[in-house]
Design a protein around this motif. Structure first.
Motif, PDB file in Angstrom:
ATOM      1  N   ALA A 175       0.845  -1.199   0.000  1.00 50.51           N
ATOM      2  CA  ALA A 175       0.000   0.000   0.000  1.00 50.51           C
ATOM      3  C   ALA A 175       0.879   1.247   0.000  1.00 50.51           C
ATOM      4  N   GLY A 176       1.186   1.726  -1.194  1.00 50.25           N
ATOM      5  CA  GLY A 176       2.018   2.924  -1.303  1.00 50.25           C
ATOM      6  C   GLY A 176       3.382   2.701  -0.680  1.00 50.25           C
ATOM      7  N   ASP A 177       3.903   3.737  -0.053  1.00 50.08           N
ATOM      8  CA  ASP A 177       5.207   3.641   0.599  1.00 50.08           C
ATOM      9  C   ASP A 177       5.077   3.402   2.089  1.00 50.08           C
ATOM     10  N   HIS A 178       3.849   3.261   2.572  1.00 50.39           N
ATOM     11  CA  HIS A 178       3.630   3.148   4.007  1.00 50.39           C
ATOM     12  C   HIS A 178       3.423   1.693   4.396  1.00 50.39           C
ATOM     13  N   ARG A 179       4.342   1.159   5.166  1.00 46.61           N
ATOM     14  CA  ARG A 179       4.191  -0.201   5.669  1.00 46.61           C
ATOM     15  C   ARG A 179       3.850  -0.114   7.147  1.00 46.61           C
ATOM     16  N   PRO A 180       2.731  -0.705   7.564  1.00 50.34           N
ATOM     17  CA  PRO A 180       2.361  -0.652   8.983  1.00 50.34           C
ATOM     18  C   PRO A 180       3.399  -1.328   9.865  1.00 50.34           C
ATOM     19  N   ASP A 181       3.384  -0.964  11.141  1.00 46.80           N
ATOM     20  CA  ASP A 181       4.336  -1.553  12.085  1.00 46.80           C
ATOM     21  C   ASP A 181       4.071  -3.038  12.309  1.00 46.80           C
ATOM     22  N   ARG A 182       2.806  -3.435  12.250  1.00 42.86           N
ATOM     23  CA  ARG A 182       2.469  -4.832  12.524  1.00 42.86           C
ATOM     24  C   ARG A 182       2.816  -5.706  11.319  1.00 42.86           C
ATOM     25  N   PRO A 183       3.390  -6.885  11.539  1.00 44.47           N
ATOM     26  CA  PRO A 183       3.769  -7.752  10.419  1.00 44.47           C
ATOM     27  C   PRO A 183       2.574  -8.237   9.605  1.00 44.47           C
ATOM     28  N   ASP A 184       1.381  -8.244  10.214  1.00 37.66           N
ATOM     29  CA  ASP A 184       0.195  -8.667   9.449  1.00 37.66           C
ATOM     30  C   ASP A 184      -0.471  -7.499   8.729  1.00 37.66           C
ATOM     31  N   TRP A 185       0.154  -6.327   8.776  1.00 36.21           N
ATOM     32  CA  TRP A 185      -0.287  -5.133   8.062  1.00 36.21           C
ATOM     33  C   TRP A 185      -1.592  -4.542   8.595  1.00 36.21           C
ATOM     34  N   THR A 186      -2.113  -5.034   9.698  1.00 40.48           N
ATOM     35  CA  THR A 186      -3.353  -4.477  10.222  1.00 40.48           C
ATOM     36  C   THR A 186      -3.087  -3.147  10.914  1.00 40.48           C
ATOM     37  N   ILE A 187      -4.109  -2.303  10.890  1.00 38.51           N
ATOM     38  CA  ILE A 187      -4.061  -1.011  11.546  1.00 38.51           C
ATOM     39  C   ILE A 187      -5.383  -0.815  12.282  1.00 38.51           C
ATOM     40  N   ALA A 188      -5.445   0.196  13.117  1.00 40.06           N
ATOM     41  CA  ALA A 188      -6.721   0.551  13.727  1.00 40.06           C
ATOM     42  C   ALA A 188      -7.613   1.174  12.657  1.00 40.06           C
ATOM     43  N   GLN A 189      -8.887   0.835  12.678  1.00 37.74           N
ATOM     44  CA  GLN A 189      -9.791   1.453  11.707  1.00 37.74           C
ATOM     45  C   GLN A 189      -9.876   2.959  11.918  1.00 37.74           C
ATOM     46  N   GLY A 190      -9.853   3.393  13.176  1.00 37.98           N
ATOM     47  CA  GLY A 190      -9.961   4.827  13.452  1.00 37.98           C
ATOM     48  C   GLY A 190     -11.311   5.381  13.042  1.00 37.98           C
ATOM     49  N   TRP A 191     -12.375   4.647  13.385  1.00 37.95           N
ATOM     50  CA  TRP A 191     -13.712   5.024  12.938  1.00 37.95           C
ATOM     51  C   TRP A 191     -14.063   6.455  13.345  1.00 37.95           C
ATOM     52  N   GLU A 192     -13.642   6.841  14.530  1.00 38.39           N
ATOM     53  CA  GLU A 192     -14.001   8.165  15.028  1.00 38.39           C
ATOM     54  C   GLU A 192     -13.338   9.290  14.221  1.00 38.39           C
ATOM     55  N   ARG A 193     -12.369   8.960  13.381  1.00 39.34           N
ATOM     56  CA  ARG A 193     -11.668   9.985  12.600  1.00 39.34           C
ATOM     57  C   ARG A 193     -12.294  10.228  11.218  1.00 39.34           C
ATOM     58  N   TYR A 194     -13.266   9.425  10.838  1.00 40.85           N
ATOM     59  CA  TYR A 194     -13.924   9.690   9.554  1.00 40.85           C
ATOM     60  C   TYR A 194     -14.641  11.036   9.614  1.00 40.85           C
ATOM     61  N   THR A 195     -14.543  11.790   8.539  1.00 35.18           N
ATOM     62  CA  THR A 195     -15.166  13.107   8.488  1.00 35.18           C
ATOM     63  C   THR A 195     -16.607  12.995   7.981  1.00 35.18           C
ATOM     64  N   ALA A 196     -17.353  14.058   8.156  1.00 29.52           N
ATOM     65  CA  ALA A 196     -18.720  14.092   7.632  1.00 29.52           C
ATOM     66  C   ALA A 196     -18.716  13.906   6.117  1.00 29.52           C
ATOM     67  N   ALA A 197     -17.719  14.470   5.458  1.00 27.32           N
ATOM     68  CA  ALA A 197     -17.628  14.325   4.008  1.00 27.32           C
ATOM     69  C   ALA A 197     -17.396  12.864   3.621  1.00 27.32           C
ATOM     70  N   GLU A 198     -16.573  12.163   4.381  1.00 28.53           N
ATOM     71  CA  GLU A 198     -16.312  10.748   4.082  1.00 28.53           C
ATOM     72  C   GLU A 198     -17.557   9.899   4.322  1.00 28.53           C
ATOM     73  N   HIS A 199     -18.259  10.158   5.414  1.00 29.62           N
ATOM     74  CA  HIS A 199     -19.531   9.463   5.620  1.00 29.62           C
ATOM     75  C   HIS A 199     -20.507   9.797   4.487  1.00 29.62           C
ATOM     76  N   GLY A 200     -20.423  11.006   3.958  1.00 27.47           N
ATOM     77  CA  GLY A 200     -21.291  11.404   2.861  1.00 27.47           C
ATOM     78  C   GLY A 200     -21.009  10.627   1.582  1.00 27.47           C
ATOM     79  N   VAL A 201     -19.728  10.358   1.315  1.00 28.10           N
ATOM     80  CA  VAL A 201     -19.379   9.539   0.149  1.00 28.10           C
ATOM     81  C   VAL A 201     -19.949   8.135   0.313  1.00 28.10           C
ATOM     82  N   TRP A 202     -19.792   7.567   1.507  1.00 26.66           N
ATOM     83  CA  TRP A 202     -20.381   6.241   1.778  1.00 26.66           C
ATOM     84  C   TRP A 202     -21.886   6.269   1.515  1.00 26.66           C
ATOM     85  N   LYS A 203     -22.553   7.298   2.000  1.00 29.71           N
ATOM     86  CA  LYS A 203     -24.007   7.405   1.844  1.00 29.71           C
ATOM     87  C   LYS A 203     -24.402   7.444   0.365  1.00 29.71           C
ATOM     88  N   THR A 204     -23.680   8.242  -0.402  1.00 32.51           N
ATOM     89  CA  THR A 204     -23.971   8.333  -1.838  1.00 32.51           C
ATOM     90  C   THR A 204     -23.828   6.974  -2.507  1.00 32.51           C
TER      91      THR A 204
END
Length: 296
Positions: free
Chosen positions: A13-42
């Motif tokens: 995924a680009g140049d960013h490799r996560p710290d975890r060897p399984d490449w998982t990251i926190a979803q960070g649900w609380e960081r989604y913006t209203a605009a991003e939720h709006g794209v999902w809605k559309t």
């Protein structure tokens, strides 16, 4: 462009490799913006209007039984709670495409790696890298189906072996023409279960209604020898008689198939063979016009 190019799982995924060897990251649900939720809605509302009568009954049932709505991007923990109770799967967040061995390892242990980002408003109709809409809306409802749950786990286990044997391209075609772009007969008509179709407004219509593509009865060896398109609609779709056919694929010994297809002639995406069980022989109109440089 066909499947000789890097496949959907094969790039970091680009140049960013996560710290975890399984490449998982926190979803960070609380960081989604209203605009991003709006794209999902559309996207959610557009696809939800298109899928009745086009998507298979198991996809529609999975959608109804999961905590999915138009209002907001789903929370992976909430999805996983329901999935674990039904089929033992969970959804884990990754930053985008992950290496093959990481992808297969997750599937082999009933973890579905989902991109946690969502596309931009100008990318509603096409995105190279699978995002949260493709991965969650497209894939997760079918993971509520025990047969699909078993098949994708078996694919993960088989992918690890196929990579060691150097036959990953042939196995990847099975995933592509089933999990991503598969059709299944319901009431004598083709219905969608593949995530690449159900998450695309244009291919939803094209796959089951347009006269251009071929719709061919699924045959494993035929599929393993057939290239696919990564840049446009599929020229051919392979159609299962029943979703339970995937259970047989999950239990099959692929070794004899690898031996037969290795070095054998490969088929182009739009080829029709005398041995094919044709449901619909397509006109090829759409891709012919594209090749001529004319609007499709």
């Amino acid at each position: 462009m066909h499947d000789t190019a890097p496949t959907k799982h094969g790039l970091a995924a680009g140049d960013h490799r996560p710290d975890r060897p399984d490449w998982t990251i926190a979803q960070g649900w609380e960081r989604y913006t209203a605009a991003e939720h709006g794209v999902w809605k559309t996207l959610f509302e557009r696809q939800s209007r298109l899928l009745p009568g086009r998507a298979c009954a198991e996809f529609v049932r999975g959608m109804a039984e999961l905590p999915l709505s138009a209002d907001q991007i789903p929370n992976f923990e909430e999805l996983s709670e329901v999935l674990m109770q039904r089929t033992g799967w969970q959804v884990v967040a990754v930053p985008g495409l992950v290496p093959d061995d990481v992808f297969f390892e997750h599937l082999a242990h009933r973890r579905f790696p989902a991109g946690q980002f969502i596309r931009k408003p100008h990318e509603l109709d096409y995105l190279e890298e699978p995002d949260v809409f493709h991965d969650v809306f497209g894939h997760v409802p079918m993971l509520m189906n025990p047969v699909m749950a078993e098949f994708i786990q078996a694919y993960g286990q088989g992918g690890l072996r196929a990579k060691q044997l150097g036959v990953l391209d042939q196995l990847a075609r099975v995933y592509w023409y089933t999990v991503e772009f598969g059709l299944v007969l319901e009431g004598g008509a083709p219905r969608i279960y593949g995530a690449g179709i159900v998450s695309s407004s244009t291919e939803t219509r094209f796959s089951v209604e347009d006269d251009s593509p071929n719709r061919i009865g699924f045959d494993l060896e035929r599929v393993m020898r057939t290239r696919y398109r990564i840049d446009d609609f599929q020229e051919s779709y392979f159609v299962l008689n029943h979703l339970d056919d995937l259970l047989a694929l999950a239990q099959i010994d692929f070794a004899p198939y690898y031996q037969r297809v290795t070095g054998a002639a490969e088929h182009e995406p739009g080829d029709v063979l005398a041995s094919d069980r044709m449901l619909t022989r397509g006109t090829g109109r759409y891709h012919a016009r594209k090749r001529q440089g004319a609007p499709a």
